[in-house]
Design a protein around this motif. Structure first.
Motif, PDB file in Angstrom:
ATOM      1  N   ALA A  90      57.399  17.269 -33.162  1.00  0.00           N
ATOM      2  CA  ALA A  90      58.843  17.268 -32.928  1.00  0.00           C
ATOM      3  C   ALA A  90      59.385  15.905 -32.543  1.00  0.00           C
ATOM      4  O   ALA A  90      60.571  15.609 -32.774  1.00  0.00           O
ATOM      5  CB  ALA A  90      59.200  18.300 -31.859  1.00  0.00           C
ATOM      6  N   THR A  91      58.560  15.057 -31.950  1.00  0.00           N
ATOM      7  CA  THR A  91      59.038  13.738 -31.524  1.00  0.00           C
ATOM      8  C   THR A  91      59.030  12.706 -32.656  1.00  0.00           C
ATOM      9  O   THR A  91      59.518  11.593 -32.481  1.00  0.00           O
ATOM     10  CB  THR A  91      58.179  13.201 -30.362  1.00  0.00           C
ATOM     11  N   GLU A  92      58.466  13.078 -33.805  1.00  0.00           N
ATOM     12  CA  GLU A  92      58.430  12.168 -34.951  1.00  0.00           C
ATOM     13  C   GLU A  92      59.698  12.328 -35.796  1.00  0.00           C
ATOM     14  O   GLU A  92      60.514  13.222 -35.569  1.00  0.00           O
ATOM     15  CB  GLU A  92      57.188  12.445 -35.803  1.00  0.00           C
ATOM     16  N   ASN A  93      59.846  11.468 -36.804  1.00  0.00           N
ATOM     17  CA  ASN A  93      60.971  11.552 -37.740  1.00  0.00           C
ATOM     18  C   ASN A  93      60.669  12.655 -38.749  1.00  0.00           C
ATOM     19  O   ASN A  93      59.874  12.466 -39.669  1.00  0.00           O
ATOM     20  CB  ASN A  93      61.154  10.208 -38.438  1.00  0.00           C
ATOM     21  N   ILE A  94      61.304  13.814 -38.580  1.00  0.00           N
ATOM     22  CA  ILE A  94      60.975  15.010 -39.366  1.00  0.00           C
ATOM     23  C   ILE A  94      62.175  15.474 -40.181  1.00  0.00           C
ATOM     24  O   ILE A  94      63.310  15.441 -39.713  1.00  0.00           O
ATOM     25  CB  ILE A  94      60.508  16.157 -38.447  1.00  0.00           C
ATOM     26  N   SER A  95      61.899  15.929 -41.416  1.00  0.00           N
ATOM     27  CA  SER A  95      62.891  16.618 -42.241  1.00  0.00           C
ATOM     28  C   SER A  95      62.346  17.996 -42.597  1.00  0.00           C
ATOM     29  O   SER A  95      61.168  18.133 -42.942  1.00  0.00           O
ATOM     30  CB  SER A  95      63.179  15.841 -43.520  1.00  0.00           C
ATOM     31  N   THR A  96      63.204  19.001 -42.521  1.00  0.00           N
ATOM     32  CA  THR A  96      62.780  20.367 -42.855  1.00  0.00           C
ATOM     33  C   THR A  96      63.638  20.974 -43.972  1.00  0.00           C
ATOM     34  O   THR A  96      63.718  22.187 -44.109  1.00  0.00           O
ATOM     35  CB  THR A  96      62.839  21.273 -41.610  1.00  0.00           C
ATOM     36  N   ILE A  97      64.275  20.122 -44.780  1.00  0.00           N
ATOM     37  CA  ILE A  97      65.103  20.670 -45.856  1.00  0.00           C
ATOM     38  C   ILE A  97      64.258  21.253 -46.979  1.00  0.00           C
ATOM     39  O   ILE A  97      64.753  22.038 -47.786  1.00  0.00           O
ATOM     40  CB  ILE A  97      66.074  19.612 -46.422  1.00  0.00           C
ATOM     41  N   ASP A  98      62.982  20.881 -47.022  1.00  0.00           N
ATOM     42  CA  ASP A  98      62.086  21.389 -48.060  1.00  0.00           C
ATOM     43  C   ASP A  98      60.675  21.364 -47.495  1.00  0.00           C
ATOM     44  O   ASP A  98      59.944  20.384 -47.664  1.00  0.00           O
ATOM     45  CB  ASP A  98      62.190  20.525 -49.311  1.00  0.00           C
ATOM     46  N   GLY A  99      60.289  22.427 -46.782  1.00  0.00           N
ATOM     47  CA  GLY A  99      59.022  22.399 -46.081  1.00  0.00           C
ATOM     48  C   GLY A  99      59.141  21.512 -44.853  1.00  0.00           C
ATOM     49  O   GLY A  99      60.176  21.506 -44.177  1.00  0.00           O
ATOM     50  N   VAL A 100      58.111  20.733 -44.592  1.00  0.00           N
ATOM     51  CA  VAL A 100      58.118  19.799 -43.462  1.00  0.00           C
ATOM     52  C   VAL A 100      57.653  18.438 -43.949  1.00  0.00           C
ATOM     53  O   VAL A 100      56.548  18.315 -44.489  1.00  0.00           O
ATOM     54  CB  VAL A 100      57.191  20.287 -42.322  1.00  0.00           C
ATOM     55  N   LYS A 101      58.492  17.426 -43.770  1.00  0.00           N
ATOM     56  CA  LYS A 101      58.081  16.058 -44.061  1.00  0.00           C
ATOM     57  C   LYS A 101      58.127  15.249 -42.763  1.00  0.00           C
ATOM     58  O   LYS A 101      59.134  15.261 -42.051  1.00  0.00           O
ATOM     59  CB  LYS A 101      58.980  15.393 -45.102  1.00  0.00           C
ATOM     60  N   ILE A 102      57.040  14.557 -42.489  1.00  0.00           N
ATOM     61  CA  ILE A 102      56.948  13.739 -41.290  1.00  0.00           C
ATOM     62  C   ILE A 102      56.820  12.286 -41.714  1.00  0.00           C
ATOM     63  O   ILE A 102      55.844  11.890 -42.361  1.00  0.00           O
ATOM     64  CB  ILE A 102      55.731  14.137 -40.428  1.00  0.00           C
ATOM     65  N   ASP A 103      57.815  11.485 -41.354  1.00  0.00           N
ATOM     66  CA  ASP A 103      57.803  10.057 -41.654  1.00  0.00           C
ATOM     67  C   ASP A 103      57.244   9.305 -40.458  1.00  0.00           C
ATOM     68  O   ASP A 103      57.937   9.090 -39.461  1.00  0.00           O
ATOM     69  CB  ASP A 103      59.219   9.564 -41.968  1.00  0.00           C
ATOM     70  N   PHE A 104      55.978   8.918 -40.552  1.00  0.00           N
ATOM     71  CA  PHE A 104      55.377   8.060 -39.543  1.00  0.00           C
ATOM     72  C   PHE A 104      55.763   6.611 -39.843  1.00  0.00           C
ATOM     73  O   PHE A 104      56.233   6.307 -40.954  1.00  0.00           O
ATOM     74  CB  PHE A 104      53.859   8.225 -39.548  1.00  0.00           C
ATOM     75  N   PRO A 105      55.578   5.683 -38.911  1.00  0.00           N
ATOM     76  CA  PRO A 105      55.974   4.292 -39.150  1.00  0.00           C
ATOM     77  C   PRO A 105      55.343   3.659 -40.386  1.00  0.00           C
ATOM     78  O   PRO A 105      56.006   2.905 -41.112  1.00  0.00           O
ATOM     79  CB  PRO A 105      55.533   3.575 -37.866  1.00  0.00           C
ATOM     80  N   SER A 106      54.076   3.948 -40.658  1.00  0.00           N
ATOM     81  CA  SER A 106      53.388   3.274 -41.763  1.00  0.00           C
ATOM     82  C   SER A 106      52.958   4.221 -42.886  1.00  0.00           C
ATOM     83  O   SER A 106      52.345   3.778 -43.862  1.00  0.00           O
ATOM     84  CB  SER A 106      52.161   2.514 -41.242  1.00  0.00           C
ATOM     85  N   ASN A 107      53.238   5.504 -42.772  1.00  0.00           N
ATOM     86  CA  ASN A 107      52.882   6.459 -43.823  1.00  0.00           C
ATOM     87  C   ASN A 107      53.697   7.736 -43.643  1.00  0.00           C
ATOM     88  O   ASN A 107      54.474   7.860 -42.689  1.00  0.00           O
ATOM     89  CB  ASN A 107      51.372   6.759 -43.816  1.00  0.00           C
ATOM     90  N   TRP A 108      53.534   8.677 -44.557  1.00  0.00           N
ATOM     91  CA  TRP A 108      54.225   9.955 -44.421  1.00  0.00           C
ATOM     92  C   TRP A 108      53.406  11.074 -45.018  1.00  0.00           C
ATOM     93  O   TRP A 108      52.506  10.855 -45.849  1.00  0.00           O
ATOM     94  CB  TRP A 108      55.625   9.926 -45.031  1.00  0.00           C
ATOM     95  N   VAL A 109      53.725  12.308 -44.590  1.00  0.00           N
ATOM     96  CA  VAL A 109      53.106  13.507 -45.143  1.00  0.00           C
ATOM     97  C   VAL A 109      54.204  14.529 -45.398  1.00  0.00           C
ATOM     98  O   VAL A 109      55.149  14.660 -44.612  1.00  0.00           O
ATOM     99  CB  VAL A 109      52.031  14.090 -44.193  1.00  0.00           C
ATOM    100  N   HIS A 110      54.115  15.218 -46.536  1.00  0.00           N
ATOM    101  CA  HIS A 110      55.076  16.257 -46.895  1.00  0.00           C
ATOM    102  C   HIS A 110      54.308  17.540 -47.200  1.00  0.00           C
ATOM    103  O   HIS A 110      53.429  17.554 -48.072  1.00  0.00           O
ATOM    104  CB  HIS A 110      55.902  15.821 -48.116  1.00  0.00           C
ATOM    105  N   LEU A 111      54.645  18.586 -46.474  1.00  0.00           N
ATOM    106  CA  LEU A 111      53.983  19.881 -46.611  1.00  0.00           C
ATOM    107  C   LEU A 111      54.979  20.882 -47.183  1.00  0.00           C
ATOM    108  O   LEU A 111      56.052  21.103 -46.613  1.00  0.00           O
ATOM    109  CB  LEU A 111      53.473  20.373 -45.252  1.00  0.00           C
ATOM    110  N   ARG A 112      54.646  21.476 -48.324  1.00  0.00           N
ATOM    111  CA  ARG A 112      55.529  22.450 -48.971  1.00  0.00           C
ATOM    112  C   ARG A 112      54.742  23.692 -49.349  1.00  0.00           C
ATOM    113  O   ARG A 112      53.622  23.586 -49.863  1.00  0.00           O
ATOM    114  CB  ARG A 112      56.140  21.893 -50.263  1.00  0.00           C
ATOM    115  N   LYS A 113      55.333  24.837 -49.153  1.00  0.00           N
ATOM    116  CA  LYS A 113      54.668  26.056 -49.607  1.00  0.00           C
ATOM    117  C   LYS A 113      55.016  26.312 -51.067  1.00  0.00           C
ATOM    118  O   LYS A 113      56.110  25.993 -51.539  1.00  0.00           O
ATOM    119  CB  LYS A 113      55.063  27.249 -48.749  1.00  0.00           C
ATOM    120  N   SER A 114      54.053  26.851 -51.789  1.00  0.00           N
ATOM    121  CA  SER A 114      54.279  27.228 -53.180  1.00  0.00           C
ATOM    122  C   SER A 114      55.151  28.466 -53.241  1.00  0.00           C
ATOM    123  O   SER A 114      55.075  29.340 -52.385  1.00  0.00           O
ATOM    124  CB  SER A 114      52.941  27.493 -53.875  1.00  0.00           C
ATOM    125  N   ASN A 115      55.988  28.534 -54.283  1.00  0.00           N
ATOM    126  CA  ASN A 115      56.826  29.723 -54.480  1.00  0.00           C
ATOM    127  C   ASN A 115      56.097  30.841 -55.205  1.00  0.00           C
ATOM    128  O   ASN A 115      56.606  31.960 -55.279  1.00  0.00           O
ATOM    129  CB  ASN A 115      58.081  29.343 -55.273  1.00  0.00           C
TER     130      ASN A 115
END
Length: 462
Positions: free
Chosen positions: A403-428
């Protein structure tokens, strides 16, 4: 089950049982539902729909079924025959049509086909419009026209040339510089309509095109998704021909990737980055891509003084945010260039013309161009879950943990870390979570993906 009905259209494998595959009956049923939707948009005396197809073996059969279903509903059809997805998108408004249908399964293998559906602007339907068509198909209450009110089919096979004219008329396409550069390129058209359209465009631009798999017979010589592991023949041809670079498109020509002069991938993520760099250098503004696309677009946009924003995955979502933000160029990291100056759809022809303009003006090689951009590497993995598991709850747990990171939840969960990122999406369509990562090295991107696979497994108790 290989028949997939969604708000964006219907796709499936040819043959088999009705309702389980893309059979003639399913093609007719869905075309009729689309025709019903077209006629409900507004009341008028005459309706018109543009129809085109890629070179799939089943394309002619499916197109005949679709067009004659529309004719039976009193809708006039403009038959483009062998075409491309962006060509149909361009044709719809030029024809003042009420919509369009592209018969293509994009990068899927030859046993697949699909109906992609457009509105009167030549753009993909939004979720609300797509849901209405699914409802019409389920209700099975189509009204057909009497014998005196049938539609007609008009053949127009000039639209690829018209599309090329529209591209060449764009102010930022520097045809003079491209012709002076005397480029030599190898084109992999995967034996579909890219083998028609891309060489024609290159010829108009004075580029020498060496054709590889450009016979539009639908016999795909390799997996048609334009990824490195499928393009060894293109790599060898670029080196053997001592070409300046290679071009590859998918079967319906809305995805574009380049190969440098050494036969190495430029990276389909960087197709949009390079084209955006060129456009922003001439017309500063904002950009949009989906949130599973490279961070390099954000870097390049900010370099030119613009603002970058990420949309949910899916072309219709990208286009919606592009319009909202009034962007000058956008697209998807899979090699999809959307240049609103022409139309709001992924377009490999526009991408080729902008990329050639950039190279011609910079007077550098493709490998040198790549080195001018921030270097990122992506990882793409997935984790299978048990069907009864609450995937939303698993993703919510990740959101809470970070929760303290730069997070977007408009499509699953994307976490923008300072030097990298991860995007987690569920399949439909299946109980899996897709995991996309990006970092400054491939090892770091893969390690980040593995880390989140472990965290997801721990939360899910598997």
């Amino acid at each position: 089950m290989t028949l997939i009905k969604s708000i964006s259209g219907i796709r499936g494998t040819i043959g088999g049982a009705v309702g389980d595959n893309l059979t003639p009956i399913d093609a007719v049923k869905f075309a009729a539902a689309y025709g019903t939707w077209v006629k409900q948009q507004r009341s008028k005396d005459h309706y018109k729909v543009v129809v085109g197809r890629d070179a799939r073996i089943s394309g002619e059969m499916i197109q005949s079924l679709v067009m004659n279903t529309l004719v039976g509903m009193g809708i006039h059809v403009v038959d483009l025959g062998l075409s491309t997805t962006p060509t149909v998108e361009v044709a719809v408004p030029l024809e003042h049509a009420d919509g369009g249908i592209i018969l293509t399964a994009s990068h899927n293998p030859k046993e697949w086909n699909a109906l992609k559906l457009l509105n009167s602007k030549g753009e993909f339907l939004d979720a609300e419009e797509g849901a209405k068509i699914l409802d019409f198909a389920a209700a099975d209450t189509v009204q057909f026209s009497d014998v005196d009110s049938l539609g007609e089919i008009t053949v127009n096979d000039a639209y690829i040339d018209i599309h090329i004219d529209e591209v060449l008329d764009l102010p930022l396409v520097n045809a003079k510089a491209i012709q002076a550069a005397k480029f030599k390129v190898v084109v992999d058209g995967v034996n579909s309509t890219g083998g028609i359209a891309i060489p024609l465009l290159l010829d108009r631009l004075g580029v020498e095109a060496i054709k590889l798999y450009c016979e539009p017979n639908g016999q795909f010589p390799h997996n048609p998704e334009p990824l490195k592991e499928h393009l060894t023949d293109l790599s060898e041809a670029v080196k053997n021909e001592r070409a300046d670079f290679g071009i590859v498109v998918d079967p319906d020509v809305d995805r574009l990737a380049f190969m440098d002069e050494h036969g190495e991938m430029f990276g389909e993520e960087y197709t949009l980055v390079a084209c955006a760099d060129y456009v922003l250098s001439k017309t500063p503004g904002n950009t949009v891509s989906n949130m599973s696309s490279t961070r390099a677009l954000k870097d390049v946009t900010e370099k030119h003084g613009g603002i970058y924003e990420a949309s949910a995955v899916g072309e219709v979502n990208v286009v919606s945010l592009m319009k909202k933000n009034n962007v000058v160029i956008g697209g998807e990291g899979n090699g999809g260039i959307i240049y609103p100056e022409l139309h709001y759809g992924r377009d490999a022809l526009v991408g080729v013309a902008l990329f050639l303009s950039l190279l011609a003006e910079k007077k550098i090689s493709v490998s040198e161009l790549k080195q001018t951009y921030p270097q990122y590497y992506m990882g793409k993995k997935k984790i299978a879950l048990t069907p009864e598991l609450d995937v939303d709850a698993v993703l919510k747990a990740i959101e809470t943990k970070y929760a303290t990171e730069n997070i977007s939840t408009i499509d699953g969960v994307k976490i923008d870390f300072p030097s990298n990122w991860v995007h987690l999406r569920k399949s439909n369509t299946e109980p899996i979570i897709r995991i996309y990562t990006e970092a400054s090295t491939q090892a770091d991107a893969d390690a980040l993906a593995d880390r989140f696979i472990a965290e997801l497994s721990d939360i899910a108790g598997i």
